[in-house]
Design a protein around this motif. Structure first.
Motif, mmCIF file in Angstrom:
data_model
loop_
_atom_site.group_PDB
_atom_site.id
_atom_site.type_symbol
_atom_site.label_atom_id
_atom_site.label_comp_id
_atom_site.label_asym_id
_atom_site.label_seq_id
_atom_site.Cartn_x
_atom_site.Cartn_y
_atom_site.Cartn_z
ATOM 1 N N THR A 66 -5.312 3.924 -7.207
ATOM 2 C CA THR A 66 -5.252 3.377 -5.854
ATOM 3 C C THR A 66 -5.001 4.472 -4.821
ATOM 4 O O THR A 66 -5.425 4.356 -3.671
ATOM 5 C CB THR A 66 -4.119 2.320 -5.758
ATOM 6 O OG1 THR A 66 -4.370 1.290 -6.718
ATOM 7 C CG2 THR A 66 -4.051 1.699 -4.377
ATOM 8 N N ILE A 67 -4.329 5.534 -5.244
ATOM 9 C CA ILE A 67 -3.845 6.544 -4.300
ATOM 10 C C ILE A 67 -4.530 7.899 -4.444
ATOM 11 O O ILE A 67 -4.985 8.494 -3.462
ATOM 12 C CB ILE A 67 -2.316 6.718 -4.475
ATOM 13 C CG1 ILE A 67 -1.618 5.401 -4.126
ATOM 14 C CG2 ILE A 67 -1.780 7.860 -3.623
ATOM 15 C CD1 ILE A 67 -0.195 5.321 -4.595
ATOM 16 N N VAL A 68 -4.610 8.422 -5.664
ATOM 17 C CA VAL A 68 -5.028 9.817 -5.877
ATOM 18 C C VAL A 68 -6.462 10.105 -5.435
ATOM 19 O O VAL A 68 -6.699 11.151 -4.805
ATOM 20 C CB VAL A 68 -4.814 10.231 -7.349
ATOM 21 C CG1 VAL A 68 -5.260 11.674 -7.568
ATOM 22 C CG2 VAL A 68 -3.357 10.076 -7.741
ATOM 23 N N ALA A 88 -5.141 -0.906 4.599
ATOM 24 C CA ALA A 88 -4.405 -2.131 4.255
ATOM 25 C C ALA A 88 -4.478 -2.413 2.754
ATOM 26 O O ALA A 88 -3.477 -2.780 2.131
ATOM 27 C CB ALA A 88 -4.957 -3.313 5.041
ATOM 28 N N LEU A 89 -5.662 -2.212 2.163
ATOM 29 C CA LEU A 89 -5.828 -2.442 0.726
ATOM 30 C C LEU A 89 -5.026 -1.432 -0.084
ATOM 31 O O LEU A 89 -4.402 -1.778 -1.091
ATOM 32 C CB LEU A 89 -7.305 -2.371 0.342
ATOM 33 C CG LEU A 89 -8.179 -3.540 0.793
ATOM 34 C CD1 LEU A 89 -9.644 -3.271 0.486
ATOM 35 C CD2 LEU A 89 -7.730 -4.848 0.131
ATOM 36 N N GLN A 90 -5.047 -0.161 0.350
ATOM 37 C CA GLN A 90 -4.286 0.859 -0.357
ATOM 38 C C GLN A 90 -2.789 0.557 -0.289
ATOM 39 O O GLN A 90 -2.068 0.675 -1.286
ATOM 40 C CB GLN A 90 -4.565 2.238 0.241
ATOM 41 C CG GLN A 90 -3.948 3.373 -0.571
ATOM 42 C CD GLN A 90 -4.211 4.730 0.041
ATOM 43 O OE1 GLN A 90 -3.767 5.007 1.154
ATOM 44 N NE2 GLN A 90 -4.925 5.582 -0.679
ATOM 45 N N MET A 91 -2.314 0.161 0.890
ATOM 46 C CA MET A 91 -0.912 -0.199 1.054
ATOM 47 C C MET A 91 -0.555 -1.399 0.183
ATOM 48 O O MET A 91 0.495 -1.421 -0.468
ATOM 49 C CB MET A 91 -0.621 -0.520 2.529
ATOM 50 C CG MET A 91 0.838 -0.804 2.828
ATOM 51 S SD MET A 91 1.113 -1.262 4.567
ATOM 52 C CE MET A 91 0.752 0.279 5.391
ATOM 53 N N TYR A 92 -1.443 -2.393 0.154
ATOM 54 C CA TYR A 92 -1.181 -3.634 -0.600
ATOM 55 C C TYR A 92 -1.082 -3.360 -2.095
ATOM 56 O O TYR A 92 -0.103 -3.747 -2.750
ATOM 57 C CB TYR A 92 -2.298 -4.637 -0.312
ATOM 58 C CG TYR A 92 -2.165 -5.929 -1.095
ATOM 59 C CD1 TYR A 92 -1.235 -6.887 -0.731
ATOM 60 C CD2 TYR A 92 -2.981 -6.170 -2.207
ATOM 61 C CE1 TYR A 92 -1.108 -8.070 -1.445
ATOM 62 C CE2 TYR A 92 -2.862 -7.342 -2.922
ATOM 63 C CZ TYR A 92 -1.922 -8.291 -2.539
ATOM 64 O OH TYR A 92 -1.787 -9.454 -3.261
ATOM 65 N N ASN A 145 5.559 -9.970 -3.186
ATOM 66 C CA ASN A 145 6.299 -9.085 -2.285
ATOM 67 C C ASN A 145 5.349 -8.246 -1.439
ATOM 68 O O ASN A 145 5.551 -8.087 -0.228
ATOM 69 C CB ASN A 145 7.220 -8.160 -3.093
ATOM 70 C CG ASN A 145 7.849 -7.087 -2.235
ATOM 71 O OD1 ASN A 145 8.623 -7.346 -1.321
ATOM 72 N ND2 ASN A 145 7.505 -5.835 -2.511
ATOM 73 N N SER A 146 4.299 -7.706 -2.056
ATOM 74 C CA SER A 146 3.345 -6.880 -1.320
ATOM 75 C C SER A 146 2.630 -7.690 -0.240
ATOM 76 O O SER A 146 2.409 -7.192 0.871
ATOM 77 C CB SER A 146 2.322 -6.287 -2.289
ATOM 78 O OG SER A 146 1.436 -5.449 -1.607
ATOM 79 N N SER A 147 2.282 -8.932 -0.543
ATOM 80 C CA SER A 147 1.611 -9.790 0.446
ATOM 81 C C SER A 147 2.481 -9.977 1.681
ATOM 82 O O SER A 147 1.998 -9.890 2.823
ATOM 83 C CB SER A 147 1.284 -11.153 -0.174
ATOM 84 O OG SER A 147 0.415 -11.012 -1.273
ATOM 85 N N ILE A 148 3.767 -10.210 1.455
ATOM 86 C CA ILE A 148 4.696 -10.412 2.580
ATOM 87 C C ILE A 148 4.852 -9.121 3.386
ATOM 88 O O ILE A 148 4.740 -9.118 4.617
ATOM 89 C CB ILE A 148 6.065 -10.891 2.066
ATOM 90 C CG1 ILE A 148 5.924 -12.271 1.403
ATOM 91 C CG2 ILE A 148 7.082 -10.952 3.206
ATOM 92 C CD1 ILE A 148 7.165 -12.723 0.657
ATOM 93 N N GLN A 149 5.123 -8.002 2.677
ATOM 94 C CA GLN A 149 5.387 -6.730 3.356
ATOM 95 C C GLN A 149 4.174 -6.248 4.148
ATOM 96 O O GLN A 149 4.313 -5.784 5.287
ATOM 97 C CB GLN A 149 5.796 -5.660 2.334
ATOM 98 C CG GLN A 149 7.090 -5.937 1.602
ATOM 99 C CD GLN A 149 8.283 -5.948 2.530
ATOM 100 O OE1 GLN A 149 8.364 -5.183 3.473
ATOM 101 N NE2 GLN A 149 9.217 -6.850 2.268
ATOM 102 N N VAL A 150 3.006 -6.336 3.563
ATOM 103 C CA VAL A 150 1.794 -5.846 4.233
ATOM 104 C C VAL A 150 1.451 -6.721 5.442
ATOM 105 O O VAL A 150 1.074 -6.206 6.506
ATOM 106 C CB VAL A 150 0.613 -5.783 3.247
ATOM 107 C CG1 VAL A 150 -0.695 -5.475 3.979
ATOM 108 C CG2 VAL A 150 0.871 -4.725 2.181
ATOM 109 N N CYS A 151 1.612 -8.026 5.303
ATOM 110 C CA CYS A 151 1.304 -8.937 6.418
ATOM 111 C C CYS A 151 2.187 -8.658 7.634
ATOM 112 O O CYS A 151 1.693 -8.559 8.761
ATOM 113 C CB CYS A 151 1.479 -10.392 5.978
ATOM 114 S SG CYS A 151 0.119 -11.002 4.958
ATOM 115 N N ILE A 152 3.488 -8.516 7.420
ATOM 116 C CA ILE A 152 4.386 -8.296 8.571
ATOM 117 C C ILE A 152 4.253 -6.871 9.117
ATOM 118 O O ILE A 152 4.503 -6.630 10.297
ATOM 119 C CB ILE A 152 5.861 -8.611 8.215
ATOM 120 C CG1 ILE A 152 6.392 -7.686 7.119
ATOM 121 C CG2 ILE A 152 6.009 -10.059 7.807
ATOM 122 C CD1 ILE A 152 7.870 -7.879 6.834
#
Length: 306
Positions: A66-68, A88-92, A145-152
């Motif tokens: 996802t990152i490298v 957004a996808l990478q963060m999620y 948790n990721s859905s909540i954090q990324v949305c806000i």
């Protein structure tokens, strides 16, 4: 669109960083894939411990992927931009997989607790149904948790700058870009990190308190060493992963240094996924024996063909 500015502008350092990240990524993919294959094809490794270890390797492959690759592209490309959707996808996925790995490590500690402290009931407790439930819980918690954090996070107005001084899209650096006070986001991040990271850490700690107390009652020093050796690999991985995660998500914003954050992020997103299969292979005789058997068979067929 955002511009990721996490690496040096020096061409010589960029080449060194590119080669370093590329080698670590190749080792991550090869090591974790080999571990999954070894566990899958060997009947002796069809146990709960190796089931969870395969899950960990699977997480590490996708977490690193996802990152490298984006870091590699940004290292040598002049255009270091990333689209809003891509960011957004990478963060999620990075946040979801990071939390999933955190919890799966706690599950593996619980597995060692049952194996060492409740050996007679191990088979009945860690049955296949319970293994699947324990493996699914980390994924569910991580993605919720990721859905909540990324949305806000993406509801914040980013009007200061679109230049992100980080290697990839992660929540803490983006909170600093907001022209609105992100106090609610910070509270949500610390609460989520506190619940997931500290709960996982406490479950791991409690498991090892019982494990150590059980090992201490073994009279034979050889027996104590043999039992504890089954936990050393996991303890090494836990120390490395929890330490880096806590330093990113549980520190107040005022104590964060951009350079330190980049280094710590590299540790838990690039280095740890690479080291996990190496640590488990080096410290585990069963895995080493299986790898050696595969190598011997490959050499045998190679000699026949030649």
């Amino acid at each position: 669109m955002f511009i990721l500015l996490g690496l040096s502008d020096s061409p010589h350092l960029q080449v060194i960083c590119f080669l370093m990240f590329l080698v670590m990524y190749i080792i991550t993919l090869a090591g974790n894939l080999l571990l999954i294959i070894v566990v899958k094809i060997n009947p002796a490794l069809q146990t709960p411990m190796y089931f969870f270890l395969s899950n960990l390797s699977f997480i590490d492959i996708f977490f690193s992927s996802t990152i490298v690759p984006k870091i590699l592209i940004n290292t040598i490309a002049e255009d270091k931009s990333i689209s809003l959707l891509g960011c957004a996808l990478q963060m999620y996925f990075s946040l979801a997989l990071g939390a999933t790995e955190c919890i799966i490590l706690a599950v593996m500690a619980y597995d060692r607790f049952v194996a060492i402290c409740r050996p007679l009931h191990y088979s009945s407790i860690m049955n296949m149904r319970f293994q699947i439930i324990l493996a699914l819980i980390p994924w569910m918690v991580g993605f919720v948790n990721s859905s909540i954090q990324v949305c806000i996070t993406w509801r914040l107005p980013f009007c200061r700058t679109h230049h992100v001084n980080h290697l990839f899209c992660e929540v803490p650096p983006f909170l600093r870009l907001s022209c609105k006070d992100p106090w609610l986001n910070e509270i949500a991040m610390y609460v989520a990190a506190g619940i997931i990271v500290l709960f996982s850490f406490l479950l791991t700690l409690i498991s090892y308190v019982y494990i150590i107390s059980t090992i201490a009652r073994i009279r034979s020093s050889h027996g104590r060493h043999a039992v504890f050796s089954t936990c050393t690999s996991h303890l090494t991985v836990v120390t490395l992963y929890y330490g880096t995660i806590m330093s990113i998500y549980l520190q107040p914003p005022s104590s964060h240094s951009l350079e330190t954050d980049n280094i710590v992020s590299v540790l838990y997103t690039v280095v740890t996924p690479m080291l996990n299969p190496i640590i488990y292979s080096i410290r585990n005789k069963e895995v080493k024996n299986c790898i050696m058997n595969i190598k011997n068979r490959a050499n045998f067929f190679k000699n026949i063909l030649m």
